[in-house]
Design an enzyme around this catalytic site. Structure first.
Site, mmCIF file in Angstrom:
data_model
loop_
_atom_site.group_PDB
_atom_site.id
_atom_site.type_symbol
_atom_site.label_atom_id
_atom_site.label_comp_id
_atom_site.label_asym_id
_atom_site.label_seq_id
_atom_site.Cartn_x
_atom_site.Cartn_y
_atom_site.Cartn_z
ATOM 1 N N HIS A 1 0.868 -1.185 0.000
ATOM 2 C CA HIS A 1 0.000 0.000 0.000
ATOM 3 C C HIS A 1 0.904 1.233 0.000
ATOM 4 C CE1 HIS A 1 -3.785 2.161 1.161
ATOM 5 N NE2 HIS A 1 -2.877 3.045 1.551
ATOM 6 N N HIS B 1 -0.476 2.662 11.854
ATOM 7 C CA HIS B 1 0.746 3.462 11.835
ATOM 8 C C HIS B 1 0.631 4.686 12.730
ATOM 9 C CE1 HIS B 1 -1.901 5.454 8.944
ATOM 10 N NE2 HIS B 1 -1.148 6.537 9.025
ATOM 11 N N GLU C 1 -3.014 14.417 10.277
ATOM 12 C CA GLU C 1 -3.922 13.955 9.221
ATOM 13 C C GLU C 1 -5.367 14.332 9.574
ATOM 14 O OE1 GLU C 1 -3.404 9.825 8.103
ATOM 15 O OE2 GLU C 1 -1.379 9.825 8.917
ATOM 16 N N HIS D 1 -6.214 12.636 13.152
ATOM 17 C CA HIS D 1 -5.189 11.834 13.801
ATOM 18 C C HIS D 1 -3.928 12.696 13.822
ATOM 19 C CE1 HIS D 1 -8.014 8.872 11.973
ATOM 20 N NE2 HIS D 1 -8.048 8.509 13.244
ATOM 21 N N HIS E 1 -3.163 5.017 14.612
ATOM 22 C CA HIS E 1 -4.462 4.851 13.962
ATOM 23 C C HIS E 1 -4.331 3.897 12.782
ATOM 24 C CE1 HIS E 1 -2.480 8.136 11.795
ATOM 25 N NE2 HIS E 1 -3.245 7.855 10.751
#
Length: 380
Positions: free
Chosen positions: A225, A269, A275, A304, A310
Site C-alpha cells: 500500500h 501506523h 492527518e 489523527h 491509527h
C-alpha cells in the site's frame, strides 16, 4: 474564526456539520474553526475550518447591503461537500460544485453564494464543506519525480475565471460592506461602490478551480500500500525536505491492483504529519464500520495528530484480511480527502465541545484481537 485553541493528541471524529433549522446564516457566519497551528500574524502555520450556511452573502449585511470579504492572513482552499457555490471575485466568477475545489489567494475580494438558492429555500437544505488555509506561501502542484511529465493533477485541468465587472449603475455604484480577515479577527468597512470593477487583468495571481474527477491516480500494480502522498493534488512547501506545510490529498474512485495476500487499506501506523480527513460522498474504504456514534459520514471529519496511532477500524480490518486480493478491484464507493500538515495543531473549543463530536470514536478499534500465536501456541 476562533483563536481559543487547545492541544489534545487523542484521535477525534465528528459527524456531519449541522445547521440550526430556521436560522439564516451566510458564509462568513457559517464558518467554524476546527484546528490550526502557528500564527497568521507571523505568516506561519495553517487553519482548518468547516462551513454550513443557507443564505447568500449578497444582500445579507445588517442594512441589506451586499457583503464581500478578503483574507489578509493567507490562501483559502475550499472543498464543497453539499450544494454548489457561486463565487464572485475581483478577477471574475466561479461555480464550484461538490467534487470540485477552488483556491482563493490572499487579498482577493470575494463573495460566496449558493448557486441554486431556491433548493435550500424549498427543502431546508444548506451548503456545507471544508476549508484549508495556509498562512505562508501558495498552493502548488507537487513535484512528480520519476512519475514523469503526466499524472496526478495536470496543470491543464485547472480553470481560472475571465474578467467580469458590474456594468449596471444600480450594482456598480451600490454601497456594500467589505470584511477583512486580519490576524484571525474580522474587521469591516463600508464601501460606496462594488469592488467588482476590474475590466481586464493579466498575470497568474488569481483564483482557480479544479475538478477532482480529472485527477490521474497512480497506484501499486505489484504489492503493498503506497504512501497516500501519491494522491496529492496540491501542496504548500514546508521547512524540511520531504514534508509539507500542507498537502491536499484525495482518495478517488480507482482500480486497486495489488498482489495476492496484500492488505489493501492503510496499515496501522503513526505519522510525522497531522492527518485531517473529510468525506465528500459515499464511504472510505478503511472506515466502513459503524462503531462510534455514527461512523465516518459525508460532511463529517476525523483527526489523527502527529504520532497518534491509527488505522482501519475493526470491521474494515476483518473484511480485508479475508480478501485474497487475487484480482484487481475497482473502488467506486466514495470520495474522501485529507488535509495533511507537518504542523502540530491545536483544536478549537467548537471542535472539542460541539454536539457532533463522537466522544466514543476510539471504540471503532474495539475487537481488534491479537493476530499472531503465542510461543506456547506455536509449540503446540
Amino acid at each position: 474564526w476562533s483563536t481559543d485553541m487547545k492541544l489534545d493528541p487523542n484521535p477525534m471524529r465528528w459527524g456531519a456539520i449541522p445547521l440550526q433549522p430556521g436560522k439564516r446564516v451566510n458564509f462568513i457566519q457559517g464558518v467554524h474553526t476546527l484546528l490550526g497551528s502557528g500564527d497568521a500574524t507571523c505568516k506561519s502555520g495553517i487553519g482548518i475550518y468547516v462551513y454550513a450556511f443557507n443564505t447568500n452573502m449578497s444582500g445579507s449585511a445588517s442594512g441589506g447591503e451586499d457583503l464581500h470579504m478578503y483574507n489578509s492572513d493567507g490562501d483559502f482552499l475550499i472543498v464543497p461537500q453539499q450544494e454548489a457555490l457561486w463565487i464572485q471575485t475581483e478577477i471574475g466568477r466561479l461555480t464550484v460544485a461538490p467534487g470540485e475545489i477552488c483556491v482563493i489567494p490572499r487579498g482577493i475580494v470575494f463573495t460566496v453564494n449558493i448557486l441554486n438558492p431556491e433548493n435550500t429555500a424549498e427543502d431546508g437544505s444548506f451548503a456545507r464543506g471544508y476549508i484549508l488555509e495556509i498562512f505562508r506561501g501558495n498552493f502548488i502542484l507537487p513535484e512528480l519525480g520519476p512519475i514523469g511529465s503526466n499524472g496526478l493533477a495536470n496543470s491543464r485541468d485547472f480553470l481560472h475565471p475571465t474578467a467580469h465587472y458590474e456594468s449596471e449603475d444600480s450594482q456598480a455604484n451600490k454601497s456594500c460592506i467589505i470584511v477583512n480577515k486580519f490576524g484571525q479577527h474580522l474587521f469591516q468597512r463600508s464601501n460606496p461602490h462594488s469592488p467588482y470593477n476590474v475590466v481586464a487583468w493579466h498575470g497568474n495571481y488569481l483564483p482557480y478551480k479544479y475538478d477532482l474527477g480529472r485527477f490521474c491516480a497512480v497506484n501499486s500494480v505489484t504489492y503493498d500500500h503506497p504512501d497516500p502522498s501519491i494522491y496529492t493534488v496540491l501542496t504548500a512547501k514546508g521547512d524540511e525536505n520531504g514534508t509539507a506545510l500542507a498537502d491536499f490529498v484525495i482518495f478517488p474512485p480507482r482500480v486497486m491492483a495489488t498482489d495476492q495476500n496484500t492488505f489493501r487499506p492503510p496499515w496501522f501506523h503513526r505519522n510525522v504529519m497531522t492527518e485531517f480527513m473529510g468525506l465528500i460522498y459515499g464511504k472510505y474504504d478503511a472506515k466502513k464500520g459503524k462503531k462510534g456514534s455514527g461512523g465516518f459520514v459525508p460532511g463529517g471529519a476525523s483527526l489523527h495528530s502527529i504520532m497518534t496511532p491509527h488505522g482501519p477500524d475493526a470491521a474494515s480490518y476483518d473484511a480485508n484480511v479475508k480478501n485474497p486480493c487475487d484480482e484487481p478491484t475497482k473502488f467506486e464507493g466514495g470520495l474522501a480527502f485529507m488535509f495533511e500538515s507537518s504542523a502540530m495543531c491545536k483544536l478549537s473549543q467548537y471542535a472539542l465541545n460541539c454536539e457532533q463530536r463522537e466522544r466514543d470514536y476510539a471504540s471503532c478499534w474495539d475487537g481488534l484481537d491479537r493476530a499472531f500465536p503465542t510461543q506456547a501456541e506455536e509449540e503446540k
